[in-house]
Design a protein around this motif. Structure first.
Motif, short mmCIF file in Angstrom:
data_model
loop_
_atom_site.label_atom_id
_atom_site.label_comp_id
_atom_site.label_asym_id
_atom_site.label_seq_id
_atom_site.Cartn_x
_atom_site.Cartn_y
_atom_site.Cartn_z
N ALA A 88 0.83 -1.20 0.00
CA ALA A 88 0.00 0.00 0.00
C ALA A 88 0.87 1.26 0.00
O ALA A 88 0.58 2.23 -0.70
CB ALA A 88 -0.94 0.00 1.21
N GLU A 89 1.95 1.24 0.79
CA GLU A 89 2.87 2.39 0.80
C GLU A 89 3.54 2.57 -0.55
O GLU A 89 3.71 3.70 -1.01
CB GLU A 89 3.94 2.20 1.88
CG GLU A 89 3.44 2.42 3.28
CD GLU A 89 4.55 2.26 4.32
OE1 GLU A 89 5.74 2.16 3.94
OE2 GLU A 89 4.21 2.23 5.50
N GLU A 92 1.03 4.09 -3.02
CA GLU A 92 0.83 5.51 -2.73
C GLU A 92 2.04 6.33 -3.16
O GLU A 92 1.90 7.42 -3.73
CB GLU A 92 0.57 5.71 -1.22
CG GLU A 92 0.37 7.14 -0.80
CD GLU A 92 -0.88 7.77 -1.39
OE1 GLU A 92 -0.97 9.01 -1.32
OE2 GLU A 92 -1.76 7.07 -1.92
N ARG A 95 1.92 6.66 -6.88
CA ARG A 95 0.87 7.58 -7.29
C ARG A 95 1.28 9.03 -7.10
O ARG A 95 1.03 9.88 -7.95
CB ARG A 95 -0.40 7.29 -6.49
CG ARG A 95 -1.62 8.09 -6.93
CD ARG A 95 -2.81 7.86 -6.02
NE ARG A 95 -2.66 8.48 -4.72
CZ ARG A 95 -2.80 9.79 -4.48
NH1 ARG A 95 -3.07 10.61 -5.46
NH2 ARG A 95 -2.65 10.27 -3.26
N THR A 96 1.96 9.33 -5.99
CA THR A 96 2.32 10.72 -5.68
C THR A 96 3.70 11.12 -6.15
O THR A 96 4.07 12.29 -6.07
CB THR A 96 2.24 10.96 -4.16
OG1 THR A 96 3.17 10.09 -3.51
CG2 THR A 96 0.84 10.75 -3.64
N TYR A 126 2.27 14.60 -11.28
CA TYR A 126 1.80 14.05 -10.02
C TYR A 126 0.88 15.04 -9.33
O TYR A 126 0.96 16.25 -9.56
CB TYR A 126 2.99 13.72 -9.11
CG TYR A 126 3.91 12.71 -9.74
CD1 TYR A 126 3.60 11.36 -9.74
CD2 TYR A 126 5.08 13.12 -10.39
CE1 TYR A 126 4.44 10.43 -10.33
CE2 TYR A 126 5.91 12.20 -10.99
CZ TYR A 126 5.59 10.86 -10.96
OH TYR A 126 6.40 9.95 -11.56
N LYS A 129 1.03 18.51 -3.62
CA LYS A 129 0.99 18.23 -2.19
C LYS A 129 0.17 19.31 -1.50
O LYS A 129 0.28 20.49 -1.85
CB LYS A 129 2.40 18.22 -1.61
CG LYS A 129 3.23 17.05 -2.09
CD LYS A 129 4.56 17.01 -1.39
CE LYS A 129 5.35 15.79 -1.84
NZ LYS A 129 6.62 15.68 -1.15
#
Length: 186
Positions: A88-89, A92, A95-96, A126, A129
């Motif tokens: 999962a990390e 993520e 993705r980012t 991306y 943030k």
């Protein structure tokens, strides 16, 4: 014999230091003694500088259980992350764009991507943030006014008590204690 003497000296030093720290932290004498006994049992005491493994290696800054791990019980293993958490990390981070770029991923022929993340090299690819909320202008002004009032500001290198003493790295209330209100330290 050398190790035994050094261990005893360290234990006495830790006991004395423990008593001094206990006065500050509110620990009882029994709590400090229990902590010392546990530290001695596990080797969680910093070794003296002459306790190296050979004539070239110094033990300074290392703990006894690091210098001689077989003499002390092993530390319990810290539970790691599950495979699902790691996956999962990774998803993520992909993705980012929070993944380190390879050395060939520079923006031109002279710049390399070493030490930078993909979202730094190509921010448009991306999601942005979220901005972290900072302090308001009024909060910053209030902090500045309080620091000026109490002298809690680092002095410049040209501010000192005389021509030989520089104030660099020291606060104004340390250099000129009579000009500022006394501050309590806990």
């Amino acid at each position: 014999m050398k190790y035994a003497t050094a261990s005893i000296a360290l234990a006495v030093a830790a006991l004395v230091t423990g008593h001094a720290q206990a006065a500050d932290t509110g620990k009882t004498r029994e709590q400090v003694r229990a902590e010392l006994a546990e530290a001695q049992r596990t080797g969680d005491i910093v070794a003296s500088k002459d306790m190296g493994t050979d004539e070239f290696a110094s033990g300074a800054g290392r703990k006894l259980n690091e210098l001689n791990p077989t003499a002390y019980p092993a530390k319990p293993a810290v539970a790691g992350k599950t495979r699902e958490q790691v996956r999962a990390e990774l998803a993520e981070a992909q993705r980012t764009g929070d993944i380190a770029a390879s050395k060939d991923m520079g923006t031109d022929e002279f710049a390399s991507g070493v030490g930078r993340k993909l979202n730094e090299l190509n921010p448009a690819a991306y999601p942005a943030k979220p901005a972290v909320a900072g302090k308001t202008r009024e909060q910053v002004r209030a902090e500045l006014a309080e620091a000026q009032r109490t002298g809690d500001i680092v002095a410049g290198k040209d501010v000192g008590t005389d021509e030989y003493a520089s104030g660099a790295g020291r606060k104004l209330n340390e250099l000129f204690p009579n000009l500022y209100p006394a501050t309590r330290t806990n």
